[in-house]
Structures are given as structure tokens and as C-alpha cells.
Write a protein that holds these residues in place. Structure first.
Motif, short mmCIF file in Angstrom:
data_model
loop_
_atom_site.label_atom_id
_atom_site.label_comp_id
_atom_site.label_asym_id
_atom_site.label_seq_id
_atom_site.Cartn_x
_atom_site.Cartn_y
_atom_site.Cartn_z
N GLY A 117 0.80 -1.22 0.00
CA GLY A 117 0.00 0.00 0.00
C GLY A 117 0.83 1.26 0.00
N GLN A 118 2.11 1.17 -0.32
CA GLN A 118 3.01 2.33 -0.32
C GLN A 118 3.15 2.85 -1.75
OE1 GLN A 118 6.39 0.35 1.43
NE2 GLN A 118 5.71 0.77 3.51
N TYR A 119 2.12 3.52 -2.22
CA TYR A 119 2.06 3.88 -3.63
C TYR A 119 3.02 5.02 -3.98
CZ TYR A 119 -2.24 1.26 -2.85
OH TYR A 119 -3.14 0.30 -2.48
N ASP A 120 3.11 6.02 -3.12
CA ASP A 120 4.07 7.10 -3.39
C ASP A 120 5.49 6.57 -3.39
OD1 ASP A 120 2.34 9.17 -3.81
OD2 ASP A 120 2.34 9.87 -1.73
N GLU A 121 5.79 5.68 -2.46
CA GLU A 121 7.13 5.11 -2.40
C GLU A 121 7.43 4.27 -3.63
OE1 GLU A 121 5.79 5.97 1.77
OE2 GLU A 121 4.90 5.11 -0.03
N ALA A 122 6.39 3.59 -4.15
CA ALA A 122 6.58 2.81 -5.38
C ALA A 122 6.90 3.74 -6.54
CB ALA A 122 5.32 2.00 -5.68
N PHE A 123 6.17 4.85 -6.63
CA PHE A 123 6.44 5.84 -7.67
C PHE A 123 7.86 6.38 -7.54
CE2 PHE A 123 6.62 10.14 -9.27
CZ PHE A 123 5.91 10.10 -10.46
N ASP A 124 8.26 6.73 -6.33
CA ASP A 124 9.59 7.30 -6.11
C ASP A 124 10.69 6.30 -6.44
OD1 ASP A 124 8.53 9.70 -5.30
OD2 ASP A 124 8.56 9.20 -3.16
N LEU A 125 10.42 5.01 -6.25
CA LEU A 125 11.43 4.01 -6.58
C LEU A 125 11.68 3.98 -8.09
CD1 LEU A 125 13.27 1.76 -5.47
CD2 LEU A 125 11.40 0.16 -5.91
N VAL A 126 10.61 4.06 -8.88
CA VAL A 126 10.78 4.14 -10.34
C VAL A 126 11.48 5.44 -10.70
CG1 VAL A 126 9.62 4.10 -12.57
CG2 VAL A 126 8.71 2.75 -10.68
N LEU A 127 11.13 6.51 -9.98
CA LEU A 127 11.70 7.82 -10.24
C LEU A 127 13.21 7.85 -10.01
CD1 LEU A 127 10.20 10.39 -11.17
CD2 LEU A 127 10.25 11.18 -8.80
N GLU A 128 13.72 6.96 -9.18
CA GLU A 128 15.17 6.88 -8.99
C GLU A 128 15.88 6.51 -10.29
OE1 GLU A 128 16.45 4.43 -5.79
OE2 GLU A 128 15.05 5.30 -4.34
N THR A 129 15.17 5.84 -11.17
CA THR A 129 15.75 5.41 -12.44
C THR A 129 15.44 6.38 -13.57
OG1 THR A 129 15.58 3.10 -11.77
CG2 THR A 129 15.80 3.54 -14.12
N THR A 130 14.18 6.80 -13.67
CA THR A 130 13.76 7.61 -14.82
C THR A 130 12.57 8.47 -14.42
OG1 THR A 130 12.94 7.54 -17.10
CG2 THR A 130 12.30 5.74 -15.66
#
Length: 942
Positions: A180-193
Motif C-alpha cells: 500500500g506504499q504507492y508514493d514510495e513505489a512511484f519514487d522508486l521508479v523515479l530513482e531510475t527515470t
């Protein structure tokens, strides 16, 4: 990394025998190295509830020795390490090769706070609690662990993450969504692109093709989960990135496609002043110009680009860069060329210059930019078999074309376009002519038709594009408009940089640096047409190398994304015998035979759908690389770049204290272990009875019920030639009797029955302990158990021979059955030496010269054995045996010193140690004397 060290003695294993050996040698002044493969010292004894026959706390006895071992001035301890080989050095000593396994946590920084463990979202079986419950991938072994330091379990990179050309932690963001950590999931992708939303829609998801769940009922919708988190983020707060401090350096990026945007994003995050130059009127490259809105709406591209501009990247559109050197003159210290492949490939057939014939790239760009394009009532022919051709055909359908035909050189099965794209095109009414090429276009100044011919072969034997045709087989099609998607090329002539034969830029494949040192190139302009994720990965690599270049560091290609190996799918599936079937989420693409708008065809996932989809993940690599531990750690101790280290040591003596192995209970399938949840092993029962038990009370694992009746089956895997273990394991009777007493104390109303052949409780007060259990109400039933079966309510039926009754076959029902499993030798120890060098006895325990008169000495000079590695021993016997091994080892070391002309360890203090170097308060000697006098009667440990 390799290291070389010198010690007097190497102790392999840190159970009670290993700790006792190390402490005694250390107290004598010898320098000792202890190697333990688990994250903590302590062996099996620390796992026990109580010790027999005194019922003292096992932890209370173990932990002082554990602390004394780790903190002793003369002892170095390597936990989570393995000895890989030991060989003689030719001078009476030994050379040992040790692998320090990566913990991915800096021991020096870790405070043992467990924040990483509490944040971790990956559950794996907990070895400390005998696999009855789960621990986390980031974990501290157990509450009394010494050292109390975290370790992260990583078996490799999950196939989905490993397959991603962009380097996105696919497993990681799936794990975050599951929690349920949706913002954190987004930020993890954001670390790459920064292209989270675009990739959530337009990526062709090579990760899903490798998903291990696909070997069961179907893969996870990894791409759609990325779209899910992007949609939520953009709907909530859009771009909320923090601008980094400028570092004073400037970089120019030519091209704003996936490679250019990703590189700019990565560089800007490190403080570089980045400016993107884009020839088109709007930024985004192929994302903006080449992918139809029904797959990728412009507002999603805008949101993604907003991530880039939010951290200070400047984008100048409508500016074509022809002279790269001029950018250097404008103050940019490095230049990245990432212009893609926007130049259409010509068919080179008669009539190609007719009006009404255009490239697919120009057609798609006009539509995406909102330029007027009217195909109402027209017959459209699309040429090509790739994804761009499919996009063009489906776009034409939406613009009101009366008919859309598509001609492809390849047959349908060999078309470059993805299968689902072809199926969706057909569902929208597009007629596919696969295996046909263009012979010529017909018409007077304006195209009116096309003549097709059968293509018999597309590539020559060398794999080069060289189509061949059957000129005798032709057909004609009427058409008003022709859209050609025959390929894309790079437009690089004006840059003045070295190119390949296909006009792509020539750059080092590892560093992406061109022959002009300050110029780098990435994406399709280097590789030729590829997937978006490949271009993203190129952009990341280019940014990494540009950063190193501007900091004056070596451009080391291997330093970028130094990943672990990929996990084997078969090993992942072998972790369980049975898997619950969880139906995969079906695609919600809404197809119409007459599409008339550019609304997205694929519906978004609901939160419930996202959770169910993410919950199907098998956590292939164990650690998901979600970085939750990094976010939680207050000491910045998490280090994912750690790798195994090779350590080499020279020693005068070796003490093998590798212990034993518990008999695998599933090797007796008739007892149902592994199939019936309420059939457990003696070690599992020990954990249920321990103060640090996994549950709040003594319950059966299957349903949490407090058991009213418990049956024990003795000699499971002992005295049993059928399973290759004819020896009595010695300690099974006594630990079962210990359980009987503890159960009757914890559950006074419970009935306890013990099925046995005979009870061996000889000496040291053991017989009195046995009689005490009988007096407390434990029932002992003599007779072999033939079989255990399960009832619908989880209760168990034990079928046995009643020897002391009438000798017949009897059945008894229990709430829970405990298998008193025996022990086996740890045969791995022999693999530490050259084949056959270490002598084993007939039962494969480490052989001793004479276990009565010369205990501890093996057939190898300078190699000694301590504790239950030489045969089953309870804890007092293990301590006494370790003392014998130490005496032998000390004598050998002294002989070696005398031979080398060195003063004795006792007189010279070994390697600088004196009598004052012993650990204050160490109770090693007391423990040994207590074991002798019978005051410390405890069972078995490695």
C-alpha cells in the motif's frame, strides 16, 4: 576483494563446541579466528527452550559465552561467512580460503535498532523459529543474537528486475504496491527515470515475459502496476521533486526523447545545470510524436516531463543543433547527443514519390500534435509489420478511414510487432496482408493503388535484411493514402562525429563516450531503433559516465549497475511443494470494430486489483530492492553495493566444530510432516515452548488452537537403516521428556503420550528426569508407529503397534503430533579438504584417532575436531570434548613454535597476548567444571 591474515588457530563453527574451543585457546594467549556461516554465533543451543535435566534457560547459559567469544581480545569472529577450502601450506600449517558473504549492512554503522526489519515488506521462513513463522528479508537473526547486527537476504536479482533494460527495480515497486506504499513505489521508479507514467502505458514489459509466476497460472501485470502508481501520484500532487544544490557544472543534452530526458534527470539530481535542446515544437521525442494518444495521452507525457523541469532542467524547443562544438563554446562542459531515429527509411519502389504517400513518423506526429489530418471515407494502405505500422493503421482507423489494409513482408508469426498489438489491430477492423511486399504504386501523380508481390524470404542466412520475392504471385489493392513504416534511421550527418555504416553514432558501448572526449551519445542514435526502456537505460548509463568524466574519474563500464546474478526460476519454484492458484488479472483493453476517438483503450487498475496483482509476487530474489530499509535506517547502514569478499588466512591449527544436521522429517513421509500442518518436529516444539516463542502461547501451527492432546513419536530418523541412519541419536529421548514436563507446566490439562521403542536415559540424573515426567502424567506407549493421517478438523490419527498391550494395531487421536527427529553427521566438513583427505568414521562423522585415549585428533596433523562433529553429544559432553581438542591443538601449536624457534605461547603471550588479555568475568572454566560435576546438564548443540 582479497585479504591475507595470520592466526594461531582457525575454529570452524561457533556452536557450544566452537565457542568453548575458541575461548580456551584465546585464554591461553593464542590468536584465534572463528568462522560462522550464520549471522550470529551460538549454534543450535541458543534455539532451545530449556536444558535438561535442570530445565535452566538455554539462552541464559548460551548468551554469556556468545558475548565472551565475540568480545574476547584474542578472538576475531567472522559471522555470515563460510570456509571454502583448507589445504596444507607445506610447513606444517594450513592455508584457508574464506568467503565473507555480503550482509548489505555496514556492521560498523548498524546499531541493531531493527528499523530496517520493521520496514521490510518481504517475508521469508524464519530459521530461528524452525520455519513456523516468517521473518523479513532484512533481519536480525534472533533477539539474543551476537553480534546484534542486521543482515539482508539476497539470493540474486529477481528475473523481472534483471530483464529490465532501463534498470528499474520492478520487484521493488511491486512489493511497495503490495504494502500500500504507492508514493514510495512511484519514487522508486523515479530513482531510475522520470518517465513513470509513459512507461506505465507504452512499455512492452520485457519484465513480464520473465516473471516466474508465469510458470504457474500467469505473469504479474508489472507494467500496469507502474501506471497505477503514476496515475495516483499525478492526480494527487503532481511533481513535487526537490531541487538539488547546483554543483557549478553545465551539461547540454541534444534531444528530449526517453534517453535525453532520463540523462538530464539523473544529472540534474546530482546538481548539474542541464539544458535540453529539442528540434521539435514540443519535447518528448517519440513519446510525444510517435505513440498514439489511445496508448499514451499527451498529458501523461507532460506530467513526466514535469518531473524533469521541476528540478531545474531547462528545455529549449524548436532548436536544431548541427554543430556540437558550438555547445562547448557556450560553456557546456559535456554534451550528450540523444536525437533518436526520426529519419524514415525509403521503400525504393516505382511510384513512391506520388502524392498521398507519407511516412508513418510524419503522420503520427501530425496527429499527436493536433495538426489537421482528414482520412474520412478514404482507403488507407499501411506498409510495414512493426509496432509503428500497427500504430499508424489503428490511428488511421480512428480518423475515419473507410478501410485500412496493412502489408507486411513477414508472415504474421514473424512480424516485429507484438502479438497483442496485431490482435488488437485486427479487432479494430484492419485487414492484414502478411507475407506481401510492395512491387510498385500506381496512379497519375497521386497514388491510386498498390501492386503487391509475395515475399518468400526477408533475411539472408547471415541475418541481414535481404528480402526475396516470387514475382509470379501478385495482387493489387486500391488506396487513396499510403503510410509507410519501413524503418527508421538516425539523422547524424551534421554533427561531425564518427558514425557506423547505418549512420548511427559510434560510441564506446560501455561508456557511451565518442571519439570527442566531451561528447557522449545514447539511445536509438547509437543502438538503432529499440524499445523505450532500452533508451532509458542508455540515458542512465550516459549520465553516470558524464558525471565520472566531469569529476575526473576513470570511465569504468563495469562500475555502472554492478548487479548480482539473476535468480534461477526453478530454484524459486522449488521453495514450496504446492502453490495456491491466483488468477492473473485480465487486460481491460476496450476494443471496437469502428473506433472513432483516441480515448485510452486500456482501463486503469483499481486499488483492489493492484493489491491482488502485487500479492501474487513470489519474491524471487528474496530482497525486492524496494529501498524501504534505506528509507528507515537512521544510521545510513544499508549498502546494496556490498559484494562477497574473499579472505585468505594462514593458521597453525584447525579446530572443526561444525556440529550435526537434524534429520529431515519429510524423509519419513508416512508421518505426514510437510503435508499436515499439525505434525511438527522436536525443534519446532522447542521453539513453541521457549520464552521467545513465535506465538503468544503454546498452540498448534495449523489453526492456532491450544492442543488438548499431544503425541510424540520417538526415534524419527534414528536407529532406522531404511533412511540410512542406523545410530541412536542419544538426545531425542531426553529432549522429548523435557518437552513433556514443559508442556504439562504450560498446559496443565493437556494429555501427553510418547510412542517409543525404548527410552535411553542413562547417567547424569537422566533416569530420574524420565521418572519425574511419568509421575507428572506423561503416558509412555511402547511400539512402533506405522502411519499418521489427518482428519478434516486438523486432528491426527496415529496408527501404531501396541507391544505392551495385546500386540495389535491401535489408533490414537491427537491434536498435535511431535516427531522426535534424530541427527545426522554434517558431511559438508569433509568438503573443506582435498577429496578424501579428512578421515571419516563408518557413519560419516569426523573420525578420531582414538575417541577414548586420543580424543579430538583427526588423521590430519594439526586438524582437530570438537563437539558433535565427531558424533552425537549433549552439551556437557561437547564442552568436555572441546577441552580435549583444545589441549591437542595447543600442543600442536607449541610444537610448531618450538620447531620454528619461537618462544612458547604461555611464556611469550602468543601474538602479544598476556594473562591480562583474558576476558574479565569469563566463565568458560566454570562451565567446563560444572559439566563434569553434573550441575549443568543440558542437551545438544553444534
Amino acid at each position: 576483494m582479497s585479504d591475507r591474515r595470520k592466526y594461531d588457530a582457525l575454529v570452524v563453527g561457533s556452536g557450544i563446541g566452537g565457542m568453548e574451543s575458541a575461548l580456551k585457546l584465546g585464554d591461553m594467549g593464542y590468536k584465534v579466528l572463528v568462522v560462522e556461516k550464520e549471522p550470529s554465533v551460538g549454534g543450535k543451543m541458543i534455539l532451545l527452550s530449556k536444558v535438561f535435566p535442570t530445565l535452566d534457560c538455554a539462552s541464559c547459559i548460551s548468551t554469556p559465552k556468545m558475548g565472551a567469544t565475540v568480545h574476547h581480545a584474542n578472538i576475531d569472529v567472522l559471522t555470515y561467512a563460510e570456509v571454502e577450502g583448507i589445504r596444507g601450506d607445506g610447513a606444517g600449517g594450513y592455508h584457508a580460503a574464506i568467503r565473507q558473504k555480503a550482509k548489505y549492512v555496514d556492521d560498523a554503522a548498524c546499531t541493531g535498532c531493527r528499523q530496517c526489519e520493521m520496514a521490510c515488506n518481504v517475508a521469508v521462513p524464519d530459521e530461528f523459529n524452525a520455519d513456523m513463522v516468517s521473518r523479513r528479508a532484512a533481519f536480525i537473526a534472533f533477539p539474543q543474537a551476537v553480534p546484534k547486527k542486521a543482515v539482508i537476504s539476497r539470493e540474486g536479482v529477481s528475473p523481472c528486475t534483471y530483464e529490465c533494460p532501463a534498470g528499474i527495480k520492478a520487484h521493488g515497486y511491486v512489493a511497495r504496491v503490495r504494502s500500500g506504499q504507492y508514493d514510495e513505489a512511484f519514487d522508486l521508479v523515479l530513482e531510475t527515470t522520470p518517465l513513470v507514467g509513459s512507461l506505465g502505458r507504452a512499455c512492452y514489459a520485457p519484465c513480464e515475459e520473465q516473471c516466474t509466476r508465469g510458470e504457474l497460472e500467469g505473469t504479474l501485470p508489472v507494467r500496469r502496476l507502474k501506471r497505477f502508481v503514476a496515475d495516483r501520484r499525478y492526480a494527487a500532487n503532481g511533481n513535487a521533486a526537490e531541487r538539488p544544490e547546483p554543483n557549478g557544472h553545465k551539461v547540454a543534452v541534444v534531444g528530449s526523447g526517453p534517453a535525453g530526458l532520463t540523462a538530464a534527470w539523473q544529472l540534474a539530481r546530482k546538481g548539474y545545470g542541464v539544458k535540453i535542446f529539442e528540434a521539435a515544437a514540443q519535447p518528448g521525442g517519440m513519446l510525444r510524436l510517435g505513440i498514439p494518444a489511445y496508448r499514451l495521452p499527451n498529458d501523461v507525457v507532460d506530467d513526466d516531463i514535469g518531473n524533469v523541469t521541476a528540478i531545474g532542467v531547462e528545455i529549449a524547443t524548436g532548436i536544431r543543433v548541427d554543430d556540437v562544438a558550438s555547445l562547448k563554446n557556450d560553456g557546456f562542459e559535456a554534451v550528450l547527443v540523444a536525437t533518436g531515429t526520426h529519419k524514415p527509411v525509403q521503400l525504393r519502389v516505382p511510384g513512391e514519390d506520388h502524392a498521398g504517400i507519407q511516412s508513418a513518423l510524419a503522420f503520427l506526429a501530425d496527429v499527436k500534435l493536433g495538426n489537421p489530418v482528414d482520412l474520412s471515407g478514404k482507403k488507407v494502405l499501411v506498409v510495414g509489420g512493426g509496432n509503428v505500422a500497427i500504430d499508424a493503421a489503428r490511428t488511421a482507423r480512428r480518423l475515419g478511414a473507410a478501410s485500412v489494409d496493412q502489408a507486411s513482408l513477414e508472415c504474421c508469426e514473424e512480424m516485429p510487432a507484438h502479438d497483442f498489438e496485431v490482435e488488437e489491430a485486427r479487432a479494430e477492423g484492419i485487414t492484414l496482408h502478411d507475407g506481401w511486399g510492395i512491387h510498385r504504386f500506381t496512379g497519375e501523380g497521386r497514388v491510386q493503388g498498390a501492386e503487391l508481390k509475395v515475399c518468400t524470404c526477408v533475411f539472408n542466412p547471415d541475418g541481414r535484411f535481404a528480402p526475396e520475392y516470387d514475382e509470379t504471385q501478385k495482387q493489387s489493392l486500391e488506396c487513396d493514402v499510403v503510410i509507410v513504416a519501413a524503418g527508421m534511421g538516425a539523422d547524424t550527418d551534421s554533427f561531425g562525429l564518427e558514425t557506423n555504416a547505418n549512420r548511427t553514432l559510434k560510441a564506446d558501448p560501455g561508456t557511451l563516450q565518442t571519439a570527442t572526449p566531451y561528447v557522449f551519445a545514447a539511445g536509438d542514435v547509437v543502438t538503432g531503433p529499440t524499445m523505450i526502456t532500452t533508451a532509458v537505460g542508455q540515458g542512465r548509463r550516459a549520465a553516470f559516465m558524464i558525471d565520472r568524466y566531469l569529476r575526473g574519474e576513470e570511465l569504468d563500464a563495469d562500475a555502472f549497475d554492478e548487479a548480482l546474478g539473476v535468480v534461477d526460476k526453478k530454484s524459486v519454484l522449488a521453495r514450496q511443494d504446492v502453490y495456491d492458484r491466483r488468477a492473473p488479472l485480465e487486460s481491460h483493453a476496450a476494443m471496437s470494430a469502428s473506433p472513432d476517438d483516441f480515448a485510452e483503450t486500456e482501463a486503469p487498475m483499481t486499488e483492489h486489483e493492484a493489491f491482488l496483482a502485487a500479492a501474487r509476487c513470489l519474491d524471487c530474489g528474496v530482497c525486492s530492492e524496494c529501498h524501504a530499509c534505506i528509507d528507515a535506517c537512521p544510521a545510513d547502514a544499508i549498502k546494496f553495493d556490498m559484494r562477497d569478499e574473499e579472505i585468505e588466512v594462514d593458521v597453525d591449527a584447525v579446530v572443526l566444530a561444525t556440529g550435526f544436521r537434524l534429520f529431515p522429517a519429510d524423509a519419513k513421509p508416512e508421518y505426514g510432516f510437510g503435508r499436515y500442518k499439525n505434525v511438527i518436529t522436536g525443534m519446532q516444539m522447542d521453539r513453541l515452548l521457549a520464552p521467545t516463542r513465535p506465538f503468544n502461547s503454546v498452540v498448534r501451527p495449523g489453526d492456532g488452537k491450544v492442543p488438548d492432546s499431544i503425541g510424540y513419536i520417538m526415534c524419527t530418523g534414528s536407529r532406522d537403516a531404511q533412511v540410512g541412519n542406523p545410530l541412536c541419536s542419544r538426545i531425542c529421548c531426553m529432549y522429548s521428556i523435557k518437552h513433556n514436563q514443559l508442556v504439562m507446566g504450560a498446559l496443565p490439562l493437556a494429555d501427553v503420550s510418547v510412542h517409543y521403542m525404548d527410552v535411553r536415559a542413562v547417567g547424569k540424573g537422566y533416569d530420574e528426569f524420565y521418572q519425574q515426567a511419568k509421575d507428572m502424567g506423561a503416558q509412555f506407549i511402547k511400539g512402533r508407529v506405522a502411519k499418521v493421517t489427518e482428519k478434516d478438523n486438523g486432528n491426527l490419527i496415529v496408527r501404531y503397534e501396541d507391544i505392551e498391550g495385546d500386540g495389535g494395531i491401535v489408533e490414537a487421536e491427537y491434536d498435535m503430533v511431535v516427531l522426535a527427529v534424530g541427527v545426522r553427521p554434517n558431511t559438508e566438513v569433509s568438503g573443506l579438504f582435498d577429496d578424501g583427505a579428512l578421515g571419516l568414521d563408518e557413519y560419516l562423522y569426523v573420525g578420531e584417532a582414538d575417541d577414548d585415549l586420543d580424543p579430538g585428533r583427526t588423521n590430519l596433523p594439526g586438524v582437530f575436531v570438537a563437539g558433535s562433529a565427531s558424533g552425537v553429544k549433549d552439551i556437557p559432553d561437547s564442552i568436555l570434548h572441546a577441552g580435549a581438542a583444545v589441549a591437542q591443538a595447543a600442543a600442536h601449536i607449541e610444537k610448531a613454535r618450538v620447531a620454528a624457534g619461537v618462544a612458547t605461547g604461555a611464556a611469550a603471550g602468543g601474538y602479544g597476548a598476556t594473562s591480562s588479555d583474558t576476558t574479565p568475568g569469563d566463565t568458560t572454566g566454570d562451565a567446563a567444571s560444572n559439566a563434569t560435576s553434573g550441575d549443568e546438564r543440558v542437551e545438544v548443540a553444534s
